[in-house]
Design a protein around this motif. Structure first.
Motif, PDB file in Angstrom:
ATOM      1  N   HIS A   1       0.804  -1.228   0.000  1.00 25.66           N
ATOM      2  CA  HIS A   1       0.000   0.000   0.000  1.00 25.66           C
ATOM      3  C   HIS A   1       0.834   1.274   0.000  1.00 25.66           C
ATOM      4  N   VAL A   2       2.132   1.178  -0.288  1.00 25.50           N
ATOM      5  CA  VAL A   2       2.975   2.368  -0.384  1.00 25.50           C
ATOM      6  C   VAL A   2       3.378   2.551  -1.839  1.00 25.50           C
ATOM      7  N   THR A   3       3.205   3.764  -2.327  1.00 24.28           N
ATOM      8  CA  THR A   3       3.643   4.094  -3.686  1.00 24.28           C
ATOM      9  C   THR A   3       4.752   5.136  -3.602  1.00 24.28           C
ATOM     10  N   LEU A   4       5.607   5.135  -4.592  1.00 25.57           N
ATOM     11  CA  LEU A   4       6.715   6.076  -4.679  1.00 25.57           C
ATOM     12  C   LEU A   4       6.536   6.889  -5.945  1.00 25.57           C
ATOM     13  N   THR A   5       6.500   8.207  -5.793  1.00 26.84           N
ATOM     14  CA  THR A   5       6.391   9.107  -6.945  1.00 26.84           C
ATOM     15  C   THR A   5       7.616   9.995  -6.955  1.00 26.84           C
ATOM     16  N   ARG A   6       8.351   9.944  -8.044  1.00 30.97           N
ATOM     17  CA  ARG A   6       9.514  10.812  -8.186  1.00 30.97           C
ATOM     18  C   ARG A   6       9.057  12.190  -8.665  1.00 30.97           C
ATOM     19  N   LEU A   7       9.685  13.209  -8.127  1.00 34.40           N
ATOM     20  CA  LEU A   7       9.320  14.581  -8.457  1.00 34.40           C
ATOM     21  C   LEU A   7      10.291  15.146  -9.487  1.00 34.40           C
ATOM     22  N   PRO A   8       9.845  16.119 -10.275  1.00 32.95           N
ATOM     23  CA  PRO A   8      10.684  16.661 -11.356  1.00 32.95           C
ATOM     24  C   PRO A   8      12.007  17.253 -10.875  1.00 32.95           C
TER      25      PRO A   8
ATOM     26  N   GLY B   1      13.909  16.119  -8.542  1.00 34.30           N
ATOM     27  CA  GLY B   1      14.808  15.085  -8.060  1.00 34.30           C
ATOM     28  C   GLY B   1      14.402  14.473  -6.749  1.00 34.30           C
ATOM     29  N   GLY B   2      13.438  15.034  -6.066  1.00 30.42           N
ATOM     30  CA  GLY B   2      12.953  14.460  -4.825  1.00 30.42           C
ATOM     31  C   GLY B   2      11.924  13.374  -5.108  1.00 30.42           C
ATOM     32  N   ALA B   3      11.240  12.937  -4.075  1.00 31.85           N
ATOM     33  CA  ALA B   3      10.218  11.909  -4.224  1.00 31.85           C
ATOM     34  C   ALA B   3       9.209  12.036  -3.096  1.00 31.85           C
ATOM     35  N   VAL B   4       8.070  11.421  -3.297  1.00 28.80           N
ATOM     36  CA  VAL B   4       7.023  11.375  -2.275  1.00 28.80           C
ATOM     37  C   VAL B   4       6.597   9.924  -2.114  1.00 28.80           C
ATOM     38  N   LEU B   5       6.528   9.481  -0.863  1.00 29.25           N
ATOM     39  CA  LEU B   5       5.962   8.181  -0.534  1.00 29.25           C
ATOM     40  C   LEU B   5       4.535   8.419  -0.067  1.00 29.25           C
ATOM     41  N   LEU B   6       3.616   7.585  -0.517  1.00 26.81           N
ATOM     42  CA  LEU B   6       2.213   7.714  -0.138  1.00 26.81           C
ATOM     43  C   LEU B   6       1.704   6.361   0.319  1.00 26.81           C
ATOM     44  N   ASN B   7       1.125   6.324   1.522  1.00 29.48           N
ATOM     45  CA  ASN B   7       0.432   5.125   1.987  1.00 29.48           C
ATOM     46  C   ASN B   7      -0.993   5.261   1.475  1.00 29.48           C
ATOM     47  N   THR B   8      -1.383   4.387   0.547  1.00 31.24           N
ATOM     48  CA  THR B   8      -2.679   4.519  -0.112  1.00 31.24           C
ATOM     49  C   THR B   8      -3.849   4.132   0.779  1.00 31.24           C
ATOM     50  N   VAL B   9      -3.583   3.563   1.958  1.00 27.76           N
ATOM     51  CA  VAL B   9      -4.653   3.233   2.897  1.00 27.76           C
ATOM     52  C   VAL B   9      -4.887   4.385   3.866  1.00 27.76           C
ATOM     53  N   THR B  10      -3.806   4.894   4.472  1.00 27.38           N
ATOM     54  CA  THR B  10      -3.940   5.956   5.472  1.00 27.38           C
ATOM     55  C   THR B  10      -3.807   7.353   4.875  1.00 27.38           C
ATOM     56  N   LEU B  11      -3.341   7.448   3.641  1.00 23.04           N
ATOM     57  CA  LEU B  11      -3.056   8.706   2.947  1.00 23.04           C
ATOM     58  C   LEU B  11      -1.947   9.508   3.608  1.00 23.04           C
TER      59      LEU B  11
ATOM     60  N   LEU C   1       1.763  10.882   3.953  1.00 24.51           N
ATOM     61  CA  LEU C   1       2.788  11.259   2.974  1.00 24.51           C
ATOM     62  C   LEU C   1       4.138  11.397   3.663  1.00 24.51           C
ATOM     63  N   ALA C   2       5.187  11.040   2.954  1.00 24.28           N
ATOM     64  CA  ALA C   2       6.549  11.317   3.405  1.00 24.28           C
ATOM     65  C   ALA C   2       7.284  11.920   2.215  1.00 24.28           C
ATOM     66  N   GLU C   3       7.849  13.091   2.424  1.00 27.16           N
ATOM     67  CA  GLU C   3       8.574  13.768   1.358  1.00 27.16           C
ATOM     68  C   GLU C   3      10.065  13.485   1.484  1.00 27.16           C
TER      69      GLU C   3
END
Length: 106
Positions: A29-36, A38-48, A50-52
């Motif tokens: 339930h954790v997704t990783l999105t890379r940001l333009p 160079g950083g990234a965001v982790l998202l727990n899709t159950v609890t919503l 975020l970790a930057e």
């Protein structure tokens, strides 16, 4: 609205080093999105939750997910990052070795 969790806090107690050697992967339930930038965001899709991640943390996370954590890096900044992400539920670890058979958790 989702809660935002920083990756590290100055007053946080030191984390126990990550188990090594370890194969690291995103927790369920954790997704990783890379940001333009160079950083990234982790998202727990159950609890919503975020970790930057800043650029250095995102690069370290990419390395951890691609290669795991060698024993020599246990006390390094990537090792401490891995320990924090494991302790807070963003990553999971399993010992290296053969992958479990289909339908089994590892």
């Amino acid at each position: 609205m989702a809660a935002r969790h920083p990756m590290t806090t100055p007053d946080a107690p030191p984390r126990t080093p990550a188990p090594v050697p370890a194969v690291l992967r995103l927790a369920p339930h954790v997704t990783l999105t890379r940001l333009p930038y160079g950083g990234a965001v982790l998202l727990n899709t159950v609890t919503l939750a975020l970790a930057e991640c800043g650029e250095p943390q995102a690069a370290a996370l990419d390395g951890l997910l691609a290669s795991g954590l060698p024993p020599s890096d246990r006390e390094s900044p990537p090792g401490r990052l891995a320990a924090e992400l494991l302790a807070t539920g963003w990553l999971t670890a399993r010992p290296p070795g053969p992958r479990p058979a289909a339908g089994h958790q590892g």
